[in-house]
Scaffold this motif. Structure first.
Motif, PDB file in Angstrom:
ATOM      1  N   HIS A   5      39.902  48.601  40.278  1.00 25.81           N
ATOM      2  CA  HIS A   5      41.173  48.117  40.806  1.00 25.81           C
ATOM      3  C   HIS A   5      41.516  48.964  42.015  1.00 25.81           C
ATOM      4  O   HIS A   5      41.321  50.186  41.990  1.00 25.81           O
TER       5      HIS A   5
ATOM      6  N   LEU B 177      42.689  40.277  29.692  1.00 27.69           N
ATOM      7  CA  LEU B 177      42.658  41.367  30.679  1.00 27.69           C
ATOM      8  C   LEU B 177      43.218  42.649  30.075  1.00 27.69           C
ATOM      9  O   LEU B 177      42.631  43.732  30.217  1.00 27.69           O
TER      10      LEU B 177
ATOM     11  N   HIS C 170      50.912  39.134  36.632  1.00 30.47           N
ATOM     12  CA  HIS C 170      49.987  38.269  35.900  1.00 30.47           C
ATOM     13  C   HIS C 170      50.439  37.946  34.479  1.00 30.47           C
ATOM     14  O   HIS C 170      49.760  37.182  33.782  1.00 30.47           O
TER      15      HIS C 170
ATOM     16  N   ARG D 206      39.707  48.238  49.314  1.00 33.93           N
ATOM     17  CA  ARG D 206      39.570  46.817  48.953  1.00 33.93           C
ATOM     18  C   ARG D 206      38.262  46.243  49.538  1.00 33.93           C
ATOM     19  O   ARG D 206      37.586  45.450  48.899  1.00 33.93           O
TER      20      ARG D 206
HETATM   21  P1  IDP Z   1      42.273  42.072  42.199  1.00 27.90           P
HETATM   22  O1  IDP Z   1      41.963  43.088  41.119  1.00 27.90           O
HETATM   23  O2  IDP Z   1      41.023  41.695  42.970  1.00 27.90           O
HETATM   24  O3  IDP Z   1      43.410  42.483  43.096  1.00 27.90           O
HETATM   25  P2  IDP Z   1      44.041  40.165  40.812  1.00 27.90           P
HETATM   26  O4  IDP Z   1      44.177  38.719  41.194  1.00 27.90           O
HETATM   27  O5  IDP Z   1      45.210  41.072  41.064  1.00 27.90           O
HETATM   28  O6  IDP Z   1      42.684  40.707  41.466  1.00 27.90           O
HETATM   29  O7  IDP Z   1      43.698  40.159  39.246  1.00 27.90           O
HETATM   30  C1  IDP Z   1      43.755  41.342  38.501  1.00 27.90           C
HETATM   31  C2  IDP Z   1      42.536  41.443  37.617  1.00 27.90           C
HETATM   32  O8  IDP Z   1      42.615  40.401  36.624  1.00 27.90           O
HETATM   33  C3  IDP Z   1      41.195  41.190  38.306  1.00 27.90           C
HETATM   34  O9  IDP Z   1      40.672  42.340  38.947  1.00 27.90           O
HETATM   35  C4  IDP Z   1      40.330  40.728  37.150  1.00 27.90           C
HETATM   36  O10 IDP Z   1      39.922  41.858  36.361  1.00 27.90           O
HETATM   37  C5  IDP Z   1      41.319  39.911  36.342  1.00 27.90           C
HETATM   38  N1  IDP Z   1      41.309  38.486  36.706  1.00 27.90           N
HETATM   39  C6  IDP Z   1      41.857  37.895  37.788  1.00 27.90           C
HETATM   40  N2  IDP Z   1      41.660  36.571  37.799  1.00 27.90           N
HETATM   41  C7  IDP Z   1      40.966  36.302  36.675  1.00 27.90           C
HETATM   42  C8  IDP Z   1      40.437  35.097  36.109  1.00 27.90           C
HETATM   43  O11 IDP Z   1      40.575  33.990  36.646  1.00 27.90           O
HETATM   44  N3  IDP Z   1      39.761  35.229  34.933  1.00 27.90           N
HETATM   45  C9  IDP Z   1      39.586  36.413  34.307  1.00 27.90           C
HETATM   46  N4  IDP Z   1      40.072  37.570  34.802  1.00 27.90           N
HETATM   47  C10 IDP Z   1      40.736  37.531  35.980  1.00 27.90           C
END
Ligand code: IDP
Length: 137
Positions: A117, A63, A54, A87
């Protein structure tokens, strides 16, 4: 198929006093074991490794700010199909899209502050366990 997964209870879960509730949901799944559990505050370097995919995205900096804003609870959970299973307990990333009954669906509103997470594949679990529990990897 016994597996191991990395779980982080994010700073919002710790601040809101929801760690017991969330850990309880994990513990109640038959046959799963918590084999490591630690409260710790994450630094930028650790988060950059953890969220490498990311780096550079618009939500990355906020984040990292959020994830280093207070302690998290890091766990290793082991058991049958535990990667997919945690998950499912967590629900999708956006807590408003997450079904009631899931952790994010029951307690979350903001996408970033979505409480938990959990590794999303065997490859991710292996990579993330090395970052958070190098002596156990
Ligand atoms: P996940 O935790 O459900 O696997 P990921 O896409 O890996 O999701 O994203 C990591 C973390 O980044 C998410 O859990 C969330 O805290 C944050 N995040 C992801 N997408 C966004 C967004 O569009 N806006 C703000 N925070 C986000």
């Amino acid at each position: 198929m016994s597996q191991r997964t990395l779980v982080l209870l994010k700073p919002d879960a710790v601040r809101r006093g929801l760690t017991g509730e969330i850990i309880g949901r994990i513990e109640r799944k038959a046959g799963w074991q918590i084999t490591a559990l630690e409260l710790r505050t994450l630094d930028r370097a650790t988060l950059e490794q953890h969220y490498a995919e990311h780096v550079g995205k618009p939500f990355y900096e906020p984040l990292v700010e959020f994830m280093s804003s207070g302690p998290v609870v890091a766990l290793i959970v082991e058991g049958e199909r535990v990667i997919e299973g945690v998950r499912q307990l967590a629900g999708p990333t956006d807590p408003i899209a997450a079904a009631p009954g899931s952790i994010r669906g029951d307690f979350g509103v903001i996408v970033r502050e979505n409480l938990i997470h959990a590794s999303d594949s065997e490859e991710s679990a292996e990579r993330e366990l090395k970052i958070f529990f190098p002596s156990r990897a």
